[in-house]
Design a protein around this motif. Structure first.
Motif, PDB file in Angstrom:
ATOM      1  N   VAL A  72       9.369  65.541  47.246  1.00 45.54           N
ATOM      2  CA  VAL A  72       8.565  65.008  46.140  1.00 45.54           C
ATOM      3  C   VAL A  72       8.636  63.487  46.157  1.00 45.54           C
ATOM      4  O   VAL A  72       9.669  62.905  46.490  1.00 45.54           O
ATOM      5  N   LEU A  73       7.536  62.864  45.786  1.00 47.01           N
ATOM      6  CA  LEU A  73       7.480  61.412  45.640  1.00 47.01           C
ATOM      7  C   LEU A  73       6.968  61.104  44.237  1.00 47.01           C
ATOM      8  O   LEU A  73       5.911  61.584  43.832  1.00 47.01           O
ATOM      9  N   VAL A  74       7.733  60.303  43.496  1.00 46.49           N
ATOM     10  CA  VAL A  74       7.352  59.907  42.145  1.00 46.49           C
ATOM     11  C   VAL A  74       7.143  58.401  42.120  1.00 46.49           C
ATOM     12  O   VAL A  74       7.994  57.638  42.590  1.00 46.49           O
ATOM     13  N   GLU A  75       6.024  57.968  41.567  1.00 44.90           N
ATOM     14  CA  GLU A  75       5.660  56.543  41.589  1.00 44.90           C
ATOM     15  C   GLU A  75       5.901  55.893  40.232  1.00 44.90           C
ATOM     16  O   GLU A  75       5.690  56.497  39.179  1.00 44.90           O
ATOM     17  N   ASN A  76       6.355  54.630  40.286  1.00 47.44           N
ATOM     18  CA  ASN A  76       6.467  53.778  39.107  1.00 47.44           C
ATOM     19  C   ASN A  76       5.749  52.477  39.446  1.00 47.44           C
ATOM     20  O   ASN A  76       6.294  51.609  40.130  1.00 47.44           O
ATOM     21  N   SER A  77       4.531  52.333  38.989  1.00 45.72           N
ATOM     22  CA  SER A  77       3.705  51.182  39.376  1.00 45.72           C
ATOM     23  C   SER A  77       4.217  49.867  38.808  1.00 45.72           C
ATOM     24  O   SER A  77       3.772  48.794  39.227  1.00 45.72           O
ATOM     25  N   SER A  78       5.171  49.926  37.863  1.00 49.35           N
ATOM     26  CA  SER A  78       5.673  48.704  37.234  1.00 49.35           C
ATOM     27  C   SER A  78       6.793  48.035  38.021  1.00 49.35           C
ATOM     28  O   SER A  78       7.170  46.904  37.712  1.00 49.35           O
ATOM     29  N   GLU A  79       7.346  48.723  39.017  1.00 49.15           N
ATOM     30  CA  GLU A  79       8.437  48.118  39.769  1.00 49.15           C
ATOM     31  C   GLU A  79       7.929  47.009  40.679  1.00 49.15           C
ATOM     32  O   GLU A  79       6.764  46.983  41.063  1.00 49.15           O
ATOM     33  N   ALA A  80       8.842  46.117  41.037  1.00 48.01           N
ATOM     34  CA  ALA A  80       8.474  44.971  41.852  1.00 48.01           C
ATOM     35  C   ALA A  80       9.647  44.570  42.730  1.00 48.01           C
ATOM     36  O   ALA A  80      10.759  45.100  42.613  1.00 48.01           O
ATOM     37  N   ALA A  81       9.387  43.615  43.605  1.00 50.64           N
ATOM     38  CA  ALA A  81      10.422  43.062  44.479  1.00 50.64           C
ATOM     39  C   ALA A  81      10.441  41.546  44.315  1.00 50.64           C
ATOM     40  O   ALA A  81       9.447  40.940  43.891  1.00 50.64           O
ATOM     41  N   LEU A  82      11.571  40.934  44.640  1.00 44.89           N
ATOM     42  CA  LEU A  82      11.674  39.480  44.577  1.00 44.89           C
ATOM     43  C   LEU A  82      12.670  38.997  45.619  1.00 44.89           C
ATOM     44  O   LEU A  82      13.342  39.783  46.285  1.00 44.89           O
ATOM     45  N   HIS A  83      12.764  37.679  45.751  1.00 45.11           N
ATOM     46  CA  HIS A  83      13.676  37.045  46.696  1.00 45.11           C
ATOM     47  C   HIS A  83      14.914  36.602  45.929  1.00 45.11           C
ATOM     48  O   HIS A  83      14.858  35.664  45.125  1.00 45.11           O
ATOM     49  N   SER A  84      16.032  37.273  46.160  1.00 44.38           N
ATOM     50  CA  SER A  84      17.235  37.017  45.368  1.00 44.38           C
ATOM     51  C   SER A  84      17.742  35.589  45.547  1.00 44.38           C
ATOM     52  O   SER A  84      18.188  34.954  44.579  1.00 44.38           O
ATOM     53  N   GLY A  85      17.699  35.069  46.764  1.00 37.67           N
ATOM     54  CA  GLY A  85      18.162  33.708  46.999  1.00 37.67           C
ATOM     55  C   GLY A  85      17.313  32.692  46.275  1.00 37.67           C
ATOM     56  O   GLY A  85      17.831  31.745  45.659  1.00 37.67           O
TER      57      GLY A  85
END
Length: 401
Positions: free
Chosen positions: A187-200
């Motif tokens: 199963v794959l469940v999507e959360n369109s509100s998630e994001a990624a960023l550059h920690s440094g």
């Protein structure tokens, strides 16, 4: 009450005399600038320490604040994590409900959600490489939450509606799995509100913001000893430099127990691998598996994968940054098993970060009986939680002025 972590009685007096001798060698310029008595000293220049200083300065600009950091940059988890802007995958939140109850789970999820919104309001997308890529959780039938999974997801959607503003924050997205280059999940469940960023870049941007507000940051200041009561404190570095202040805050997360000599937080090492570039990589987004113990994301045309700490909880409860071959190999095997075979890769890099955990999975902030303050233990969610925990500790500290 005075706390001394090195010696008692005569040994403490001897060490203090040596500090005085060393301080005489400082120039008048150093004494009246870098090491002048402060209103507040914060130990730790990671995300928690930086956000705490920012909140204190925002509310009371007249405060003299110094952050001391033992490394040339923070070396815990702030710049060594996976770069997720997330507030919890479905099975992770189900686990949190079991551990702390529904109300507490929702309270902490709201703090995480608000923390991400706060980051977005303070920094431009380009300055921290913030990417609205969306997120997913992969689930298999051997999950302990597989039974009545539909009902569990529906319950979460109802509970989170008031926090996220979305009727169904979690949606089934099985049709997208092959297009993402994934295989071997049920199963794959999507959360369109998630994001990624550059920690440094996030830490860099926050450091610049804090410095511009007038906060002094001393890198390379490793705390050797300290003392504190309700009205005064002093920290001394390993090379004998002391700074006095009215208030002392420890934002040292997994490294706290070693400084305070009392059990407050358990370390948890998070190991990460990074692939070489994969031509035509179709995978875009942040991904979770097994209650958040596995997590991966695209980084351009590379895949960053971390986790597997649950394979060896005892071994990963460590401050050792070196990592282990067992966990690294488990991550590689996981990627080989679940990435489509047409997408070949090699491992280009690997590293570890040290997170801080509490048994109840709740963050902790407040004033101790000894008179110093702590803000720590975001339980693997430091990016999202630190902006909000900083607001809480700032309020606690300012009440005592």
């Amino acid at each position: 009450m005075v706390k001394d972590i090195t010696a008692e009685g005569e040994q403490w007096r001897l060490r203090r005399d040596l500090v005085i001798l060393f301080m005489i060698s400082l120039s008048i310029w150093e004494k009246e600038s870098f090491y002048t008595p402060q209103d507040i000293v914060i130990v730790g220049a990671g995300l928690m320490g930086l956000w705490t200083a920012y909140e204190l300065k925002k509310r009371s600009p007249q405060l003299q604040i110094t952050i001391v950091e033992r490394n040339t940059k923070p070396l815990g988890a702030s710049t060594r994590n996976a770069g997720f802007a997330c507030f919890g995958s479905p099975t992770e939140l189900m686990s949190d409900m079991e551990t702390m109850g529904t109300d507490e789970m929702l309270r902490i999820v709201e703090l995480r959600y608000q923390g991400i919104e706060k980051i977005k309001s303070h920094f431009t997308e380009s300055s921290i490489d913030y990417e609205y890529c969306g997120g997913y959780e992969c689930i298999n039938q051997d999950s302990r939450y597989w039974y009545a999974f539909d009902d569990r997801v529906s319950q979460l959607n109802k509970l989170l509606k008031d926090i996220t503003g979305q009727r169904s924050i979690f949606k089934y997205a099985g049709q997208k799995m092959s297009g993402l280059g994934l295989m071997g999940f049920d199963v794959l469940v999507e959360n369109s509100s998630e994001a990624a960023l550059h920690s440094g870049k996030l830490v860099q941007a926050l450091t610049q913001l804090v410095r511009s507000s007038g906060v002094n940051i001393l890198d390379g200041f490793q705390v050797h000893s300290w003392e504190a009561d309700q009205d005064r404190s002093m920290i001394t570095s390993t090379n004998g430099i002391s700074i006095r202040s009215k208030k002392l805050i420890f934002c040292t997360n997994a490294f706290t127990d070693g400084l305070l000599k009392k059990p407050m937080v358990e370390p948890g090492r998070g190991q990460i691998i990074l692939t070489t570039p994969i031509p035509h990589l179709p995978m875009k987004g942040t991904f979770h598996f097994d209650e958040g113990f596995y997590y991966w994301r695209h980084l351009g045309d590379r895949i960053l994968l971390g986790g597997a700490r649950n394979m060896d909880f005892d071994g990963e409860q460590t401050l050792d940054m070196d990592g282990s071959d067992m966990i690294k190999n488990a991550l590689i095997d996981f990627l080989k098993r679940h990435l489509h075979p047409s997408l070949s890769f090699e491992i280009a890099d690997s590293w570890s970060g040290i997170m801080g955990f509490t048994k109840d999975k709740k963050p902790y902030q407040g004033r101790t009986e000894q008179g110093y303050y702590v803000a720590l233990a975001c339980n693997g969610m430091g990016v999202a939680l630190t902006p909000m925990i900083a607001e809480q500790i700032a309020g606690t500290v300012l009440q005592d002025f």
